[in-house]
Write an enzyme that holds these catalytic residues in place. Structure first.
Site, PDB file in Angstrom:
ATOM      1  N   GLY A  64       2.870  -5.902   5.830  1.00 32.26           N
ATOM      2  CA  GLY A  64       3.122  -7.301   5.495  1.00 32.26           C
ATOM      3  C   GLY A  64       3.616  -7.463   4.071  1.00 32.26           C
ATOM      4  N   GLU A  70      26.548   5.662  -9.541  1.00 26.97           N
ATOM      5  CA  GLU A  70      27.348   6.687  -8.877  1.00 26.97           C
ATOM      6  C   GLU A  70      26.885   6.928  -7.448  1.00 26.97           C
ATOM      7  OE1 GLU A  70      28.626  10.755 -10.564  1.00 26.97           O
ATOM      8  OE2 GLU A  70      28.161   9.535 -12.301  1.00 26.97           O
ATOM      9  N   GLN A 112       0.823  -1.216   0.000  1.00 24.80           N
ATOM     10  CA  GLN A 112       0.000   0.000   0.000  1.00 24.80           C
ATOM     11  C   GLN A 112       0.854   1.261   0.000  1.00 24.80           C
ATOM     12  OE1 GLN A 112      -2.979   0.256   3.057  1.00 24.80           O
ATOM     13  NE2 GLN A 112      -3.350   2.401   2.705  1.00 24.80           N
TER      14      GLN A 112
END
Length: 448
Positions: free
Chosen positions: A145, A255, A11
């Site tokens: 989760g 870089e 989410q």
């Protein structure tokens, strides 16, 4: 061509991804349907620039090189029905049927594995469309989760399949005071342990630090997630601006790690951004190069709650955007170095890398953030960030000493030994930070 594939997991990852792509589209002059704004014959940013993040179809439509992944459909359905629904390729939005229920083990071992092949297949197809894939930009949270479990599983697989490519993470770290679930410390420690050897560089973002920035600098009494995400998007955009626009000192993905990561495990730079002010304050701010540079060294402009004055800097990247001249930057950096508050480790005395991109920062339409003529994003590898690990480790220990909630993880096929292994790894990480901060030549030893 040096393309970058963005992968947003869970989410938090998907919602931050939304804010980022909305901002990228505005910066390059691309409409929500993927076509160019009126009056533009090429996207802003030069021929090379925009193609790092967008691919062009035969009809002149620009499609983000982005993948959205979540184990439950709600957030991805918002993308499918939102303002930018025509921008994304429908097959690049992958959603499962049931969520990970804030459980790392569900995201990593059971539910997450079911959709892993679909995700990897899509990544493979996207990488085939690239001429010279530079690497992956990962956005996820460490406390949920899906973000923790599936995010770390995916990073492991990408390490196997694309070993030499850079993997940069933007990770939302659980806030000290603002908690969204009880088991955040478990998920954070487990996912950090799993990804430690697979991610090349991890930029941490902590909700509480951003809440405070919104309250203090943008005058938002009760910031919501979209306010936070708009601010995070500005930071992600500044970090990637050098890949997308022309500038005098261009930085590519490799870089970043070359300049910021002295040892493979110590790859958690602290991110600061300035200026952050609301539209009502915009006219009253001078916003000079030296002012915004000084602001970056203040704890109030950091994306993680910790005090850099207690730590030592190993390496620092200052990424400027907009109306900035090299001479002003050199003066500003000299001013900072002359102050006693900024301590550099004795084994890395130079310590500053500068990047300048001439495209001024853009504010997302409707956001509280005022647009400025110049901005700076500072990425600094400092020993102070160990404070964040100490906090989460303490919470982990409090819960694990009583084995609280552990049965939910073991029930999904995880072994209890993984908890102790992960905790030991993080204890080692804390020790690594202490070690790099100690002077290599103590002054009292003058024997020859």
């Amino acid at each position: 061509m040096r393309e970058v594939i963005s992968i947003n997991v869970g989410q938090a990852g998907c919602q931050i991804g939304n804010a980022c792509w909305e901002l990228y589209s505005q910066e390059h002059g691309i409409r929500p349907d993927g076509y160019l704004q009126e009056g533009l014959d090429r996207p802003k940013g030069g021929e090379e620039g925009f193609s790092t993040f967008f691919s062009e179809t035969g009809s002149g439509k620009y499609v983000p090189r982005a993948l959205y992944v979540d184990l439950e459909p709600n957030v991805i359905d918002e993308v499918r029905t939102g303002v930018y629904k025509d921008l994304f390729h429908p097959e690049q939005l992958i959603a499962g049927k049931e969520d990970a229920a804030n459980n790392y083990a569900r995201g990593h071992y059971t539910v997450g594995r079911e959709i892993l092949d679909d995700i990897l297949d899509r990544v493979r197809r996207m990488s085939d469309q690239c001429d010279g894939l530079q690497g992956f930009l990962f956005t996820h949270s460490l406390g949920g989760g899906t973000g923790s479990g599936l995010g770390s599983l995916l990073l492991e697989q990408l390490s196997l399949d694309y070993g030499k490519k850079s993997k940069l993470e933007f990770a939302v770290y659980p806030a000290p005071q603002v908690s969204t679930s009880v088991v955040e410390p478990y998920n954070t420690v487990l996912t950090t342990h799993t990804t430690l050897e697979h991610a090349d560089c991890t930029f941490m973002v902590d909700n509480e630090a951003i809440y405070d920035m919104c309250r203090r600098n943008l005058d938002i009494a009760r910031p919501n997630f979209s306010s936070l995400n708009n601010l995070i998007a500005q930071v992600v955009s500044s970090v990637t601006a050098s890949l997308r626009f022309d500038g005098s000192l261009n930085v590519d993905l490799n870089e970043f790690q070359t300049n910021l990561v002295p040892y493979p495990r110590i790859h958690f730079p602290l991110v600061s951004y300035a200026p952050v002010f609301s539209k009502s304050r915009a006219t009253h701010e001078a916003n000079s190069v030296s002012e915004i540079t000084q602001s970056c060294f203040e704890p109030g402009n950091q994306m993680v709650k910790c005090d850099p004055r207690t730590g030592k800097y190993m390496a620092t990247c200052l990424l400027y955007r907009g109306d900035v001249v090299t001479r002003d930057v050199q003066n500003a950096v000299a001013q900072v170095k002359s102050k006693k508050t900024v301590q550099l480790v004795d084994w890395c005395p130079t310590g500053f890398k500068i990047g300048i991109c001439y495209q001024p920062p853009t504010a997302i339409k409707g956001s509280e953030l005022a647009s400025a003529s110049r901005a700076v994003c500072m990425l600094s590898n400092t020993t102070a960030i160990a404070e964040a690990w100490r906090r989460i480790d303490r919470k982990f220990d409090l819960m694990y000493s009583k084995r609280a909630f552990v049965h939910w993880y073991v029930g999904e096929g995880m072994e209890e030994g993984e908890f102790t292994e992960a905790r030991e790894d993080l204890a080692a990480l804390e020790r690594d930070y202490i070690e790099v901060g100690t002077d290599s030549f103590p002054e009292e030893e003058e024997e020859y």
